[in-house]
Every structure is written in structure tokens, then in C-alpha cells.
Enzyme design. Structure first.
Site, mmCIF file in Angstrom:
data_model
loop_
_atom_site.group_PDB
_atom_site.id
_atom_site.type_symbol
_atom_site.label_atom_id
_atom_site.label_comp_id
_atom_site.label_asym_id
_atom_site.label_seq_id
_atom_site.Cartn_x
_atom_site.Cartn_y
_atom_site.Cartn_z
ATOM 1 N N SER A 1 0.857 -1.188 0.000
ATOM 2 C CA SER A 1 0.000 0.000 0.000
ATOM 3 C C SER A 1 0.885 1.226 0.000
ATOM 4 C CB SER A 1 -0.901 0.008 1.236
ATOM 5 O OG SER A 1 -1.505 1.276 1.429
ATOM 6 N N TYR B 1 -1.288 -0.731 10.475
ATOM 7 C CA TYR B 1 -1.508 -1.061 9.064
ATOM 8 C C TYR B 1 -0.348 -0.555 8.218
ATOM 9 C CZ TYR B 1 -3.555 -0.918 4.388
ATOM 10 O OH TYR B 1 -3.783 -1.078 3.043
#
Length: 319
Positions: free
Chosen positions: A195, A208
Site C-alpha cells: 500500500s 496497518y
């Protein structure tokens, strides 16, 4: 006399300064031309027929029933790969498998497992036994339900374990299962979906962000190890894509549909070891990692996530 000395010194320095300026200009022009040609090669010409069943008959996609994972499964099936679909819901897996078989006339296998658990890999290994796997897409992942300060995350202990098992352990274990046969055939592709949040720290999504940074570093390290053995391992770092996880309903140029993103990303395989996968995202990645100071990016990420946190908590109180 002093004025004469100054003029003489300037005359002596004129020629070296001219050549410094000329070399600097030439270097900048060459740098610009190189990047324009590289960009044209990546974003316009693409990689041709690199991703085909010549790599191996089967492709494996984790998190294959929604969003980006489902789009990878559809795109690879369209290219002729037989598909191994791995996700949690057997019902959703059946729906996707039937769709791929009907649309693209390919064989499919499904494996229903919960990647938050660590005892699932013998089951996956048995399902993969004896198959010639050409492509592995490590896509399964989870994020926060809403941005939150680390110590305020509900059920923090379980949250940490789940996030690590799904976002990190799955990538390592699936690669462990598939890579040996790719190495023995000296060909194969592993796409690890990280990501853009892994490119720099993202406050209030800290766990995350950190897990996705691991995926990026893991991918780049493995690529250095296995590139000479004919294997491509690519780190994929998308910004926002209109998926269920991001809660974005209306696609835009910078927030594409999963289908549009995956079609663009697959053209970069073999051309970029680390990619944002989609030209507008590549521009955003360049701005946030090259032009903007890290402290500025972190400041605005914190500000944005605080606003999202406040909005979420206010909506929850109104329910």
C-alpha cells in the site's frame, strides 16, 4: 589594483563555471529524457505478453472474492490462467469460481481459510500440491475500521495479532509454499500487494502502515535474492482504489475502480520492481516521497485521519 585583481579572478573562474553549468544542464536533460522514455515504456508500451500461462498453468490469488483480489483473478483468468482462489467465504469463492469458468472457460479451485489464523497453511499446501503455479498474488489484507490512536484501538491485543497474521504472515507463508517450484522451473511471478501507506508512516493507521512497509521491504529483498533465478517478485503500492475496504463508492481519476487499477498494474510487471501500479498513483507517489518533506506528509496524514476519526465517532454516537 584591487579592482584589477577581482576582474582577473572572475576571468579565471569563468571557464570552470561555464563547464560546471554546461555539465549540470546536460545531466538534467539526460535525466529528464531517461525518465520520459522509461515512463513511456512502462505506462504506454507495457510488458507485452509477459504474464501468460507460459509461466505456469495456474495462478493463485488470496483475498480473491472482493475488490482488487477479485479483479486480479478476473484479469489473470482472461489471460488463460487456471485459477486457485483463496479467501474466507466458501459461498463467495463459489460465486467467483463459477463466474470465471463461465466467462473465460478456465479451470478453478477454491480454498476457504481464515488468514487471521496461523494453522491454515497445511490445508493450503495440500490444495496446491502438484500444481504448476506461474503467478502468486498475495492480496489478502485488512485495515482499521476507522483511524485511531494506537492505545485506543478496540481489543488491541487481538487487533495486533490479526493484523500481523493477515498482512504479514500470509505473505511470508504463501511465498514459502509457492516459491520452491518457481525456483526449480526458473520462472514465475509473485505480486505482493502492499500500500502507499507503507511508503511513509501514517499516524492513526500506524499498525496497518507498518505491516504494509514490511510487505514492501520483504518483496524488494526477495527480488534481489531471486532475480538472477528468473523469478519476478514485485512490490505493489496502490493509493486509494474504490473498494469495500477503502469505503470509496464513486471512482475518480485518482481513485480508480479495481478493474482499471489491476489492468494498469499488470502492465508494469517485469518493468518495475516497486510500483504504484497506476500512472496517477505513480505521480502521487513521486510527489509524496521525492518532492514533499517526510514531516509534511506525516503532518497532513495525521490531520486527515484525525478528521476521519472525529467524523466516525460522531456518527457512531448518533446511531
Amino acid at each position: 589594483m584591487e579592482l584589477f585583481n577581482v576582474v582577473e579572478m572572475l576571468q579565471l573562474a569563468e571557464k570552470p563555471l561555464y563547464w560546471v553549468g554546461a555539465l549540470t544542464t546536460v545531466s538534467l536533460v539526460l535525466w529528464l529524457v531517461y525518465h520520459i522514455l522509461s515512463g513511456f515504456r512502462i505506462w504506454v508500451l507495457g510488458n507485452g505478453d509477459l504474464l501468460s500461462p507460459k509461466l505456469g498453468k495456474w495462478a493463485v490469488v488470496t483475498g480473491a472474492t472482493d475488490g482488487i483480489g477479485k479483479s486480479y483473478a478476473e484479469e489473470l483468468a482472461q489471460r488463460g490462467f487456471s485459477m486457485i482462489l483463496i479467501s474466507r467465504s466458501q459461498e463467495k469463492l463459489n460465486d467467483v469460481a463459477q463466474s470465471l469458468e463461465s466467462l473465460y472457460n478456465v479451470a478453478t479451485k477454491t480454498v476457504a481459510v481464515d488468514f487471521s489464523q496461523v494453522d491454515i497453511y497445511p490445508k493450503i499446501e495440500a490444495a496446491l500440491a502438484g500444481l504448476e503455479i506461474g503467478v502468486l498474488v498475495n492480496n489478502v489484507g485488512i485495515s482499521y475500521p476507522y483511524p485511531e490512536f494506537f492505545l485506543h484501538i478496540p481489543d488491541l491485543d487481538n487487533f495486533i495479532n490479526t493484523m500481523i497474521n493477515v498482512n504479514i504472515t500470509s505473505v511470508c507463508q504463501m511465498t514459502r509454499l509457492v516459491l520452491p517450484r518457481m525456483e526449480s522451473r526458473a520462472k514465475g511471478v509473485v505480486l505482493n500487494i502492499s500500500s502507499a501507506s507503507g511508503m511513509y508512516p501514517v499516524p492513526l493507521l500506524t499498525v496497518y502502515s507498518a505491516t504494509k512497509a514490511f510487505v514492501d521491504f520483504f518483496s524488494r529483498g526477495l527480488q534481489a535474492e531471486y532475480k538472477s533465478k528468473g523469478i519476478i517478485i514485485q512490490s505493489v503500492l496502490p493509493f486509494f482504489v474504490a473498494t469495500k475496504m477503502t469505503k470509496i463508492r464513486n471512482p475518480t481519476l485518482d481513485k480508480p475502480t479495481p478493474e482499471r487499477y489491476v489492468a494498469a498494474e499488470l502492465t508494469t510487471v517485469g518493468l518495475q520492481e516497486q510500483t504504484n501500479g497506476y500512472f496517477p498513483h505513480a505521480v502521487m507517489g513521486w510527489v509524496t516521497t521525492v518532492l514533499a518533506p517526510r514531516c509534511v506528509v506525516t503532518f497532513f496524514a495525521l490531520r486527515m485521519n484525525k478528521a476521519q476519526r472525529g467524523g466516525y465517532l460522531r456518527r457512531r454516537k448518533l446511531r
